[in-house]
Design an enzyme around this catalytic site. Structure first.
Site, PDB file in Angstrom:
ATOM      1  N   VAL A   1      52.726  59.093 126.014  1.00 26.36           N
ATOM      2  CA  VAL A   1      53.736  58.476 127.805  1.00 26.36           C
ATOM      3  C   VAL A   1      54.016  57.338 126.716  1.00 26.36           C
ATOM      4  O   VAL A   1      55.295  57.171 126.418  1.00 26.36           O
ATOM      5  CB  VAL A   1      52.847  57.586 128.389  1.00 26.36           C
ATOM      6  CG1 VAL A   1      53.186  56.930 129.014  1.00 26.36           C
ATOM      7  CG2 VAL A   1      51.629  58.229 128.904  1.00 26.36           C
TER       8      VAL A   1
ATOM      9  N   LYS B   1      37.030  62.337 140.319  1.00 22.47           N
ATOM     10  CA  LYS B   1      36.628  62.211 138.866  1.00 22.47           C
ATOM     11  C   LYS B   1      35.475  63.148 138.683  1.00 22.47           C
ATOM     12  O   LYS B   1      33.868  63.229 138.938  1.00 22.47           O
ATOM     13  CB  LYS B   1      36.644  60.659 138.323  1.00 22.47           C
ATOM     14  CG  LYS B   1      37.028  60.492 136.702  1.00 22.47           C
ATOM     15  CD  LYS B   1      38.369  60.143 136.739  1.00 22.47           C
ATOM     16  CE  LYS B   1      38.982  60.575 135.394  1.00 22.47           C
ATOM     17  NZ  LYS B   1      40.326  60.442 135.421  1.00 22.47           N
TER      18      LYS B   1
ATOM     19  N   GLY C   1      51.653  50.971 121.884  1.00 21.76           N
ATOM     20  CA  GLY C   1      51.016  51.992 121.904  1.00 21.76           C
ATOM     21  C   GLY C   1      51.849  53.818 122.098  1.00 21.76           C
ATOM     22  O   GLY C   1      52.359  53.390 123.032  1.00 21.76           O
ATOM     23  N   VAL C   2      52.748  54.260 120.783  1.00 19.61           N
ATOM     24  CA  VAL C   2      53.984  54.867 121.214  1.00 19.61           C
ATOM     25  C   VAL C   2      53.102  56.368 121.179  1.00 19.61           C
ATOM     26  O   VAL C   2      53.812  57.241 120.250  1.00 19.61           O
ATOM     27  CB  VAL C   2      54.869  54.922 119.933  1.00 19.61           C
ATOM     28  CG1 VAL C   2      56.088  53.237 120.566  1.00 19.61           C
ATOM     29  CG2 VAL C   2      54.060  54.342 118.298  1.00 19.61           C
ATOM     30  N   GLY C   3      52.101  57.143 121.358  1.00 25.55           N
ATOM     31  CA  GLY C   3      51.368  58.193 121.930  1.00 25.55           C
ATOM     32  C   GLY C   3      52.388  59.122 123.086  1.00 25.55           C
ATOM     33  O   GLY C   3      53.266  58.446 123.041  1.00 25.55           O
TER      34      GLY C   3
ATOM     35  N   TYR D   1      56.756  57.274 123.208  1.00 22.85           N
ATOM     36  CA  TYR D   1      56.777  57.969 123.048  1.00 22.85           C
ATOM     37  C   TYR D   1      58.137  57.864 124.130  1.00 22.85           C
ATOM     38  O   TYR D   1      59.097  58.148 124.065  1.00 22.85           O
ATOM     39  CB  TYR D   1      56.736  59.262 122.419  1.00 22.85           C
ATOM     40  CG  TYR D   1      57.614  60.024 121.899  1.00 22.85           C
ATOM     41  CD1 TYR D   1      58.778  59.660 120.675  1.00 22.85           C
ATOM     42  CD2 TYR D   1      57.861  61.318 122.504  1.00 22.85           C
ATOM     43  CE1 TYR D   1      60.203  60.132 120.898  1.00 22.85           C
ATOM     44  CE2 TYR D   1      58.993  62.378 122.204  1.00 22.85           C
ATOM     45  CZ  TYR D   1      59.579  61.793 121.230  1.00 22.85           C
ATOM     46  OH  TYR D   1      61.458  62.084 120.426  1.00 22.85           O
TER      47      TYR D   1
HETATM   48  P1  NAD Z   1      47.581  58.728 123.544  1.00 22.18           P
HETATM   49  O1  NAD Z   1      46.346  59.038 122.987  1.00 22.18           O
HETATM   50  O2  NAD Z   1      49.022  59.942 123.266  1.00 22.18           O
HETATM   51  O3  NAD Z   1      48.919  57.495 123.363  1.00 22.18           O
HETATM   52  C1  NAD Z   1      47.941  55.799 122.965  1.00 22.18           C
HETATM   53  C2  NAD Z   1      48.763  55.502 121.487  1.00 22.18           C
HETATM   54  O4  NAD Z   1      48.221  54.393 121.329  1.00 22.18           O
HETATM   55  C3  NAD Z   1      48.058  56.403 120.497  1.00 22.18           C
HETATM   56  O5  NAD Z   1      48.926  56.819 119.501  1.00 22.18           O
HETATM   57  C4  NAD Z   1      47.350  55.436 119.868  1.00 22.18           C
HETATM   58  O6  NAD Z   1      47.515  55.557 117.970  1.00 22.18           O
HETATM   59  C5  NAD Z   1      47.663  53.322 119.858  1.00 22.18           C
HETATM   60  N1  NAD Z   1      46.916  53.360 120.196  1.00 22.18           N
HETATM   61  C6  NAD Z   1      45.583  53.383 120.452  1.00 22.18           C
HETATM   62  N2  NAD Z   1      45.015  52.247 120.042  1.00 22.18           N
HETATM   63  C7  NAD Z   1      45.987  51.042 119.713  1.00 22.18           C
HETATM   64  C8  NAD Z   1      46.093  49.300 119.236  1.00 22.18           C
HETATM   65  N3  NAD Z   1      45.261  49.268 119.215  1.00 22.18           N
HETATM   66  N4  NAD Z   1      47.319  48.916 119.093  1.00 22.18           N
HETATM   67  C9  NAD Z   1      48.507  50.161 119.035  1.00 22.18           C
HETATM   68  N5  NAD Z   1      48.602  51.488 119.078  1.00 22.18           N
HETATM   69  C10 NAD Z   1      46.864  52.012 120.068  1.00 22.18           C
HETATM   70  O7  NAD Z   1      47.875  58.955 125.141  1.00 22.18           O
HETATM   71  P2  NAD Z   1      48.552  58.233 126.136  1.00 22.18           P
HETATM   72  O8  NAD Z   1      48.173  60.293 126.722  1.00 22.18           O
HETATM   73  O9  NAD Z   1      50.009  58.608 125.475  1.00 22.18           O
HETATM   74  O10 NAD Z   1      48.391  57.856 127.058  1.00 22.18           O
HETATM   75  C11 NAD Z   1      48.341  56.235 127.029  1.00 22.18           C
HETATM   76  C12 NAD Z   1      47.794  55.275 128.268  1.00 22.18           C
HETATM   77  O11 NAD Z   1      48.486  55.673 128.876  1.00 22.18           O
HETATM   78  C13 NAD Z   1      46.459  55.465 128.278  1.00 22.18           C
HETATM   79  O12 NAD Z   1      45.514  54.190 128.386  1.00 22.18           O
HETATM   80  C14 NAD Z   1      46.705  56.562 129.037  1.00 22.18           C
HETATM   81  O13 NAD Z   1      44.882  56.532 129.601  1.00 22.18           O
HETATM   82  C15 NAD Z   1      46.916  56.554 130.273  1.00 22.18           C
HETATM   83  N6  NAD Z   1      48.067  56.806 131.423  1.00 22.18           N
HETATM   84  C16 NAD Z   1      47.918  57.890 130.510  1.00 22.18           C
HETATM   85  C17 NAD Z   1      48.865  59.127 131.346  1.00 22.18           C
HETATM   86  C18 NAD Z   1      49.373  60.486 131.154  1.00 22.18           C
HETATM   87  O14 NAD Z   1      49.768  61.111 131.867  1.00 22.18           O
HETATM   88  N7  NAD Z   1      49.325  61.053 129.354  1.00 22.18           N
HETATM   89  C19 NAD Z   1      48.550  59.169 133.045  1.00 22.18           C
HETATM   90  C20 NAD Z   1      48.085  58.514 133.126  1.00 22.18           C
HETATM   91  C21 NAD Z   1      47.554  57.224 132.826  1.00 22.18           C
END
Ligand code: NAD
Length: 380
Positions: free
Chosen positions: A184, A81, A180-182, A186
């Site tokens: 992943v 990392k 959290g519907v960001g 979504y």
């Molecule tokens: P993202 O930022 O797109 O989505 C996260 C969502 O969570 C956002 O919509 C945000 O508004 C929401 N959020 C933040 N705090 C919150 C709370 N207290 N209550 C409810 N919702 C809240 O991130 P992502 O890429 O979708 O990743 C989500 C998680 O998965 C992270 O922890 C990330 O480290 C982990 N992850 C992601 C990936 C990837 O491929 N993107 C891979 C492995 C792990």
């Protein structure tokens, strides 16, 4: 702070390199935790750390986590990392990215970088002008946004967990609470909805919520309510450390399975989940789809192959949970055991190859030097 070498000893790192570039202002640390299974791979986090000790702690902790994630996913990759100490919104310049790319290149392939918090696909595209060792870009051969594959892997793991929690084999009518519907979250909602699951969602960002409600007929609750909703599965897809002594007593689910990294605030929290009869899918085993996706760039990206590898997260979760049940250990302990066994096996083979290679060289060159010591198990 204890000494740097004390920390390296505690975490077991092979190499940690500090980079400083006066002109661009780069302050970065690359942590190579292990190359036993292959070159170390892990994203670069750009973050305004409160102090340098915090940055070092983060890179050590995250790179060690990548070793376990790659090992459990059965990838020929080690754990690494990088952290760049800077505010990604105000301090990210082309010069800073160039200096970071050159820093990665100087580690000569022992570390392969990718995106993480504060770094985008576009940044990786730019960094690739200065190093061959960057994956997750969108330009030639790039795998792009990993979140769809991460969600697909989580979906596979959730299906495997169903029978371990006595919920049958199908997601039809199963209630899933998604935090959290960001990116992943979504895509996970999309897979779950197509499989007939009923969704209960929350997010702190209203636009995201609206989209999921409209597309997948989800029910919305407030961020505080998500822990105590009546559901079968709780899928944390937002933040880490959300499974703790405050939230676990509220949970009504039978399974916890989501993409967020480092969900357990403390190791004891895994025991609290088990005591409540909740099946916990270890986060780094469940969310490895994104890593599998970027890693595929190394041998030439092939989407079909990636889908087939990510589908295997079903078997990975199944074997972790089966092992936890049969050996009476927690799922996170079972996952760690699987990772450690793969690492020990690879390390043993590496040492044996080295020993046999030296022996072979000695004999073919007719050297009088003492032959290399062959490990006992192979010396039969
Ligand atoms: P993202 O930022 O797109 O989505 C996260 C969502 O969570 C956002 O919509 C945000 O508004 C929401 N959020 C933040 N705090 C919150 C709370 N207290 N209550 C409810 N919702 C809240 O991130 P992502 O890429 O979708 O990743 C989500 C998680 O998965 C992270 O922890 C990330 O480290 C982990 N992850 C992601 C990936 C990837 O491929 N993107 C891979 C492995 C792990």
């Amino acid at each position: 702070m204890m000494g740097v070498f004390h920390d390296l000893d505690a975490y077991g790192h092979e190499q940690v390199v500090f980079f400083h570039d006066k002109e661009s202002g780069l302050k970065a640390i690359i942590g190579v935790h292990s190359t036993v299974l292959g070159p170390s791979l892990g994203g670069c986090r750009m973050w305004k750390y409160s102090d340098e000790a915090a940055a070092l702690r983060d890179v050590l902790r995250l790179s060690r986590g990548m070793t376990y994630k790659a090992a459990v996913a059965d990838l020929k990759l080690g754990g690494g990392k990088a952290v760049v100490i800077a505010d990604a919104r105000t301090e990210k310049t082309p010069e800073l990215l160039e200096a970071f790319g050159k820093a990665v290149e100087s580690v000569a392939g022992r570390y392969i970088t990718a995106e993480d918090v504060g770094m985008s696909v576009k940044d990786i595209d730019y960094i690739r002008n200065f190093t061959k060792h960057a994956v997750g870009g969108s330009n030639e051969g790039g795998s792009g946004d990993p979140s769809v594959m991460t969600a697909f892997g989580c979906f596979q793991g959730i299906k495997a967990a169903l029978k371990h929690a006595g919920l049958g084999e199908k997601l039809e009518g199963v209630k899933v609470a998604v935090q959290g519907v960001g990116n992943v979250g979504y895509h996970l909602c999309s897979y779950l909805s197509a499989a007939g699951a009923k969704l209960i969602i929350t997010d702190i960002y209203p636009n995201q919520v609206e989209k999921v409600v409209q597309e997948f007929d989800a029910t919305v609750v407030t961020p505080d309510q998500i822990y105590s909703v009546d559901c079968d599965i709780f899928a944390p897809c937002a933040l880490g450390a959300i499974l703790n002594e405050r939230t676990i007593p509220q949970l009504k689910c039978k399974i916890v399975a989501g993409s967020a990294n480092n969900q357990l605030e403390n190791d004891n929290d895994g025991k609290s989940l088990a005591d409540k009869g909740i099946v916990y899918c270890p986060d780094y085993a469940l969310n490895a789809g994104g890593l599998i996706n970027v890693a595929a760039e190394i041998d030439g990206y092939n989407k079909e192959l990636v889908l087939s590898k990510v589908s295997k997260i079903y078997e990975t979760i199944d074997s972790i949970l089966s092992r936890a049940e049969s050996e009476g250990v927690l799922p996170q302990e079972a996952a760690a055991q699987i990772a450690e066994q793969r690492l020990q096996k690879a390390s043993f083979i590496k040492k044996a190859e080295k020993a046999i290679g030296e022996d072979f060289l000695n004999s073919t060159l007719g050297s009088q030097t003492k032959s290399a010591k062959i490990p006992e198990k192979l010396n039969r």
